[in-house]
Design an enzyme around this catalytic site. Structure first.
Site, short mmCIF file in Angstrom:
data_model
loop_
_atom_site.label_atom_id
_atom_site.label_comp_id
_atom_site.label_asym_id
_atom_site.label_seq_id
_atom_site.Cartn_x
_atom_site.Cartn_y
_atom_site.Cartn_z
CG ASP A 15 -7.44 4.15 6.45
OD1 ASP A 15 -8.42 4.47 5.75
OD2 ASP A 15 -6.39 3.70 5.98
N GLY B 214 0.83 -1.19 0.00
CA GLY B 214 0.00 0.00 0.00
C GLY B 214 0.86 1.24 0.00
#
Length: 652
Positions: free
Chosen positions: A419, A304
């Site tokens: 998140d 990521g």
């Protein structure tokens, strides 16, 4: 004056003793001329024409050579090999190997007049006669096999140069530790009839050597110094007496300064990394390289914005997930500090366990427990073979809600994850959920009503007040959880282009179903059986969690009670204004991506801070599946293209 004389005499004695030890060493370029090697060693010439029975002493009387044997099958016997071959695989001068001494039977080198004590003998070999064995011709069948004796003891049996070096015209260096007790050294290379004799030519056999080097292992200064003679002062003694101590002290000071600076830098680095929380277990970079097989791509679990994640096995047998910070990511370093501080301070069965970290040099690595079933988004949207039935999905939602409730209300300090999404929910062997990836987490003071900060998170899971104004409370996590509830119920990501236009945005579609009294039409068709009462309760809870106003959203502890059926959810509020006021069909450019930050500024003020959005698109597949650490395809349910453009254009 007397003291100065004694110091000068002592240093002069040591200097001449050192010179004597240097003269006691010897180096030979076998079969060739005198030559200076790359290792600053002068290899003396040994290019005399040896005969079948020859003993020759060098002019310096430091060494001698002896040969015994005759190549009876050669018309012109030669005891030296000359070649222009470029020998590889050595740090020594390649020209040393252009000549070699060869013998049909016995070849000896002697060191003469040596100091008694330990020596290191270095022998240089390279096969420059035979063909490469990889050529697979009859000429490549040649084998040179002989024994190596030192001081009368066989140190190597059946030595094959090309086999040892891994091919022909490749250098191989053999080092031997020996003891000199009678002031001489004997190196004996003996052919005992093994190998071949006539390939590629007649008489190609016997020991072959390119260079010899013998060096004393005695410490020059302070070891067996000879007595000095009083009264023999000299200018040289005074110079040496001053220069040597000054040089030694200067070197020691330089090394001390460099060591202190390195220690200080490492200490400051550790304090910077570990100053926000309790010190976790630390791993060395070498240990993690070994665990991941040098970060082999076959062990890669995902990647990521933070960096790649690898599967690894520690030396004690534990299987872990190794999360490596991208070196070029400045923002990632701040996330690294935040994640260590956060995870180290909290412990809950629904939070992923941090096993330790690595802070060696520029390396920033987190080591987590390995969860074999990976992330929730892979199970729901990817190619995973996991079957998530209704009880499993319900328990995943309940466990995730409990983990968030712990972060918001039970841990000290309070923590806002920022998140919450399906890819940050991992599944263990029993498919129990564990919240992961605290790189964007914020510590939240109980006395603050909110934190004004730059936006960080994933589009589609961002609460409206946070996405537009940076107004952060734990209700931002509640909003993200509401989106995850709908994704688990429907089995699809919150944004999916391959569906009918009215179904692309999950929140918009579920409200359309609700307004048409078809709410249960949201449920994943793969669920052949499910509890309608529980499903209805979950959808209503999701509606409450995704309300436009943070005051209208419940706390996570209340969400846990709602999911458990301990309290009544009540009447669902009207459709949020962020769904009714904006035309979703206008959103084209900002369909995927993630908002990231470099630093955050906490505030207790009620005014909204400026929003700085750094948009960095990330890859995802059509199905919305993602690996560990990769953001799923998100949905801009709370912002439009025109609104984002105006924010970025105005620099707000």
């Amino acid at each position: 004056m007397s003291l100065q004389f004694e110091v000068s005499s002592l240093i002069i004695g040591r200097f001449w003793y050192y010179m004597k030890l240097t003269d006691a060493n010897f180096s030979i370029n076998c079969g060739g001329p005198q030559m200076m090697g790359r290792d600053d060693i002068l290899y003396e010439a040994e290019d005399s024409a040896l005969g079948p029975a020859t003993f020759s002493v060098t002019s310096t009387e430091k060494w001698a050579v002896s040969n015994a044997g005759l190549f009876s099958d050669r018309n012109t016997p030669l005891f030296r090999v000359n070649t222009l071959a470029q020998v590889t695989g050595t740090d020594v001068t390649p020209e040393l190997f252009q000549t070699s001494r060869v013998s049909p039977g016995s070849l000896r080198y002697y060191g003469l007049g040596l100091e008694n004590g330990p020596y290191t003998v270095t022998l240089h070999f390279a096969e420059t006669v035979y063909e490469s064995r990889t050529s697979q011709t009859w000429q490549s069948l040649g084998r040179r096999v002989f024994d190596i004796y030192i001081q009368g003891t066989r140190r190597t049996k059946d030595f094959d140069i090309s086999n040892e070096a891994g091919g022909v015209k490749r250098a191989v260096v053999k080092k031997f530790n020996v003891s000199v007790s009678e002031n001489y050294l004997e190196i004996h290379l003996l052919w005992v009839g093994k190998g071949t004799c006539c390939i590629p030519d007649q008489g190609d056999y016997g020991p072959l050597i390119a260079a010899v080097h013998a060096a004393s292992d005695l410490t020059p200064i302070g070891y067996g110094l000879p007595p000095t003679t009083p009264g023999k002062k000299s200018r040289t003694g005074l110079i040496v007496g001053i220069a040597v101590p000054v040089g030694v002290v200067s070197l020691l000071l330089i090394f001390a300064i460099l060591y202190i600076r390195r220690k200080k830098s490492k200490k400051e680095d550790n304090e910077d990394i570990l100053g926000l929380g309790p010190r976790p277990n630390t791993f060395s970079y070498a240990e993690l390289r070994a665990a991941t097989k040098d970060f082999n791509p076959s062990n890669k679990l995902g990647e990521g914005g933070y960096g790649p994640v690898y599967k690894g096995t520690l030396s004690d047998g534990r299987v872990v997930a190794v999360k490596q910070l991208s070196v070029v990511s400045h923002q990632g370093k701040s996330q690294f500090v935040s994640e260590i501080a956060t995870i180290s301070a909290v412990q809950h069965r629904n939070l992923v366990k941090l096993c330790g970290c690595c802070i060696e040099g520029n390396h920033r690595i987190l080591v987590y427990e390995y969860l074999e079933n990976k992330s929730l988004d892979q199970a729901l949207f990817g190619t995973s073979n996991l079957h998530l039935d209704w009880p499993t999905r319900f328990n995943i939602l309940l466990g995730t809600a409990r983990g968030l409730a712990y972060l918001h209300e039970e841990s000290r300090p309070r923590i806002v994850h920022r998140d919450v999404k399906a890819s940050n929910i991992l599944l263990d062997a029993k498919l129990s959920p564990k919240i992961s990836d605290f790189g964007l987490a914020k510590l939240y003071d109980d006395e603050k009503t909110h934190i004004s900060t730059r936006v960080a998170g994933t589009i589609g899971y961002l609460a409206p007040e946070y996405a537009l104004f940076g107004h952060l409370t734990e209700k931002a996590d509640v909003f993200g959880f509401g989106v995850v509830v709908l994704e688990i119920l429907s089995g699809r990501p919150n944004f999916y282009n391959n569906l009918d236009p009215e179904k692309i945005y999950l929140l918009e579609w579920v409200w359309t179903l609700h307004e048409n009294d078809q709410t249960l039409g949201l449920v994943d068709p793969r669920l052949t059986e499910f509890d309608e009462t529980e499903a209805t309760r979950l959808i209503r809870a999701a509606f409450l969690c995704t309300q436009g106003s943070p005051m209208a959203r419940p706390s996570m502890s209340r969400v846990v009670a709602m999911l458990s059926g301990d309290i009544d959810i009540g009447t669902v509020m009207s459709k949020p204004s962020y769904l009714t006021d904006y035309n979703f069909k206008d959103v084209t450019t900002f369909s995927t991506g993630r908002f990231l930050v470099e630093d955050d500024t906490p505030s207790t003020a009620s005014k909204h801070s400026n929003v700085h959005l750094n948009y960095q698109p990330e890859g995802s597949n059509a199905s919305g599946a993602n690996t560990v650490g990769v953001d799923p395809t998100p949905s801009p349910v709370n912002v439009t293209q025109s609104l984002l453009t105006s924010i970025i254009g105005e620099g707000r």
